[in-house]
Design a protein around this motif. Structure first.
Motif, short mmCIF file in Angstrom:
data_model
loop_
_atom_site.label_atom_id
_atom_site.label_comp_id
_atom_site.label_asym_id
_atom_site.label_seq_id
_atom_site.Cartn_x
_atom_site.Cartn_y
_atom_site.Cartn_z
N GLY A 1 11.55 3.33 -13.26
CA GLY A 1 11.05 2.92 -12.12
C GLY A 1 9.56 2.94 -11.89
O GLY A 1 9.22 2.29 -11.79
N LYS A 2 9.23 4.14 -12.32
CA LYS A 2 7.70 4.72 -12.36
C LYS A 2 7.21 3.61 -13.43
O LYS A 2 5.82 2.98 -12.95
N VAL A 3 7.52 3.32 -14.36
CA VAL A 3 6.76 2.68 -15.49
C VAL A 3 6.74 1.16 -15.04
O VAL A 3 5.72 0.78 -15.03
N VAL A 4 7.57 0.86 -14.53
CA VAL A 4 7.71 -0.45 -13.90
C VAL A 4 6.70 -0.90 -13.03
O VAL A 4 5.88 -1.54 -12.74
N GLY A 5 6.67 0.43 -12.12
CA GLY A 5 5.81 0.44 -10.93
C GLY A 5 4.35 0.40 -11.41
O GLY A 5 3.47 -0.46 -11.05
N VAL A 6 4.23 1.25 -12.29
CA VAL A 6 2.81 1.40 -12.89
C VAL A 6 2.35 0.02 -13.65
O VAL A 6 1.08 -0.35 -13.28
N GLY A 30 0.83 -1.26 -0.01
CA GLY A 30 -0.03 0.03 -0.09
C GLY A 30 0.66 1.21 -0.01
O GLY A 30 0.38 2.04 -0.66
N LEU A 31 1.95 1.45 0.83
CA LEU A 31 2.87 2.26 0.56
C LEU A 31 3.42 2.47 -0.75
O LEU A 31 3.56 3.75 -1.11
N GLY A 32 3.76 1.53 -1.17
CA GLY A 32 4.56 1.74 -2.56
C GLY A 32 3.62 2.02 -3.66
O GLY A 32 4.01 3.12 -4.25
#
Lengths: 302, 292
Positions: free
Chosen positions: B14-19, A97-99
């Protein structure tokens, strides 16, 4: 205080206003009183009696239900399972959730859509979630085994629910899938209340991303964190739907609430189930209280 | 390239992977349920893994809506009679609980915020405190009470239990909404000679509409997904909702995953519609409900 002076100056309550207030609140008092408070009092009282629809009479038995609960091996196993659910769910939901909250807070384009996708699992009936995941976990035709084998991570299909630890983890994962959005939203709200200037100040002082997270973000979202932690604890304590659909009455995945349900509605030992449900309520209240107090205290020292 | 551009590219990646990971995690299982519900029964039990249906079929949906089918030489009856009854029960109980809860909370929360009457704070604290009490704690005495009153397996009984379970959250939410509203608006209306009730209905409630919508969505979703309450209080199809019916498609001989996934997909249509069109209210409601 001015409020007190005003109260002293005029009558404590104006008749018309008080009558209207009482009229508006009457349905609440009737419904909550009749369907929550009265049953709650009955639960406390009846837990000291033997209330058992299959046996005549309702004798007073003192603490017998509670002492029986201490020695019942099924009850002990269900406490252990619930303990495992709570620990795993709280850790996974908070981390995930934090991530998700940090990610959502740092995205400009398409944020509404990502937020909608993130919230979606929370909105679905838990029973449907459990069925969908049970099919994913299916030993012969499930996509989890297929995917792991095609990735070379597994040689042969596994029967996931044969092993108690794995079964507990997989049930937790379904619960986490549903409840993580709530943690993410609570933390996102907290993150959005952190003033931007503080990050700039930290940057000027030479703090890196990690350091400014630890020294700026974490203390300022601690209130939200405490709420998120106690929410996830209470919900994991009351885990029923996922475990019931996926594991049924099996002892490997039986949670305390499943044990309450079985004691009352399958074994028809009403007051025994009531005593256990009271203990479960008290335990979850105490644990979530500890979080709130500790997080508040620790962050105040910072 | 300077260290800064490398750093920002790293961040972007990193953002793209996270999304992508977040989307895969949240929507992946729903996609899989949809794909399963469109796959032929024979393909469901094939050894070759497929991540999309090879031959799209609507036969699982057809069985839910009234067609007979043949499986292993036996005619399989349609489940339409049960499915339609459960669908109707789900809709009726969820809507009734939503309307009642929101109506009671709209007036009750206003009283808690604006009207002075004896016992106001005590009642509010007691009601909100029940949010910390799991519904399961009171279920056994509630069961005996409902039997005594003859309300087992009735719409009235189920709806009342839902209202008692979801009212505290709606009250909490509506209280924060009314508290955020400036009193001057109401005072201006009173000076113009408008009565309290008129002001509440014509001025306060329209302004509180976003909060009312949020409360309605949260209540509806909670009621729609309820399982343990109807499991105990809805033993027959008179009031049994989809959440209790769908798991019963597991027969003694085999688990009909195609049918269960198709029914599951239909059961998640209302929540998905709410998320797509009213997500703003839903999220604001969740945020307000969590701020204690």
């Amino acid at each position: 205080m001015t409020a007190q002076r005003i109260l002293a100056a005029r009558p404590a309550y104006q008749f018309g206003e008080a009558a209207m207030g009482l009229a508006f609140v009457l349905p609440i008092v009737v419904i909550m009183g009749g369907l929550v408070f009265m049953p709650l009092v009955t639960t406390v009282i009846d837990s000291f009696y033997r209330v058992d629809p299959m046996r005549a009479g309702e004798p007073f038995i003192g603490l017998r239900n509670y002492t029986d609960l201490m020695t019942d091996s099924n009850v002990q196993a269900s406490w252990m399972n619930t303990f495992a659910y709570v620990v795993m769910a709280v850790v996974l939901e908070t981390a995930g959730g934090l991530g998700a909250a940090l990610l959502l807070n740092n995205i400009r384009r398409g944020r509404q859509w990502l937020l909608a996708a993130t919230v979606l699992p929370w909105c679905l009936p838990p029973v449907v979630n459990a069925i969908v995941w049970m099919w994913i976990y299916n030993p012969s035709y499930g996509v989890l085994n297929h995917a792991l084998i095609s990735l070379g991570l597994l040689d042969a299909p596994r029967v996931w629910f044969n092993d108690r630890g794995t079964a507990l983890f997989l049930v937790t994962l379904v619960h986490v899938w549903r409840m993580m959005p709530l943690t993410a939203i609570i933390l996102l709200a907290a993150l959005q209340s952190v003033p931007k200037e503080l990050y700039e100040a930290a940057k000027l002082d030479g703090a890196g991303a990690l350091k400014s997270f630890r020294l700026v973000t974490l203390p300022l979202i601690s209130g939200g964190l405490a709420i998120a932690l106690s929410q996830s604890t209470v919900f994991a304590f009351n885990l029923f739907d996922e475990a019931w659909i996926m594991g049924g009455s099996g002892l490997d995945t039986r949670s305390v609430i499943i044990q309450v349900y079985m004691s009352a509605f399958q074994n028809l030992r009403f007051s025994y189930g009531m005593a256990l449900s009271l203990l479960a309520m008290i335990a979850s209240l105490i644990v979530s209280m500890i979080y709130v107090l500790r997080v508040y205290r620790e962050t105040r020292l910072d | 390239m300077s260290a800064r551009t490398i750093n920002s590219r790293f961040l972007l990646a990193g953002k793209v992977v996270g999304v992508l990971a977040l989307l895969f995690w949240s929507v992946g299982p729903i996609y899989w349920a949809l794909a399963t519900s469109l796959t032929r029964p024979a393909d469901l039990v094939s050894k070759a893994p497929r991540f999309w249906p090879e031959h799209v079929t609507f036969e699982h949906y057809a069985r839910l809506f009234g067609a007979e089918s043949v499986s292993q030489g036996n005619t399989v009856q349609s489940v339409w009679p049960q499915f339609s009854a459960a669908l109707l029960n789900s809709i009726l109980t969820s809507l009734a609980a939503t309307v009642l809860t929101v109506a009671i909370a709209a007036f009750g929360a206003y009283a808690f915020v604006r009207l002075r009457f004896p016992g106001r704070n005590l009642v509010f604290v007691l009601v909100v405190a029940t949010m910390a009490i799991p519904a399961y704690t009171v279920m056994i005495p509630l069961y005996r009470l409902m039997i005594m009153m003859g309300l087992i397996d009735t719409y009235v009984g189920i709806t009342l239990i839902y209202v008692s379970a979801f009212l505290p959250l709606a009250l909490w939410l509506m209280r924060t909404v009314y508290q955020a509203m400036p009193l001057s608006l109401e005072e201006a209306a009173w000076l113009d000679g408008a009565g309290r009730i008129y002001t509440l209905l014509r001025i306060v409630m329209p302004l509180a509409a976003p909060g009312l919508i949020a409360a309605a969505i949260l209540t509806f979703l909670n009621a729609w997904g309820q399982f343990i309450v109807p499991l105990v209080f809805s033993p027959t199809l008179a009031t049994k909702p989809l959440t209790v019916l769908i798991p019963e498609f597991v027969t003694r001989n085999y688990v009909d995953y195609g049918l269960m996934n198709a029914a599951g997909i239909l059961a998640i249509v209302p929540p998905i519609i709410l998320v797509i069109f009213l997500n703003r209210y839903l999220v604001s409601g969740l945020m307000a409900g969590a701020q204690k």
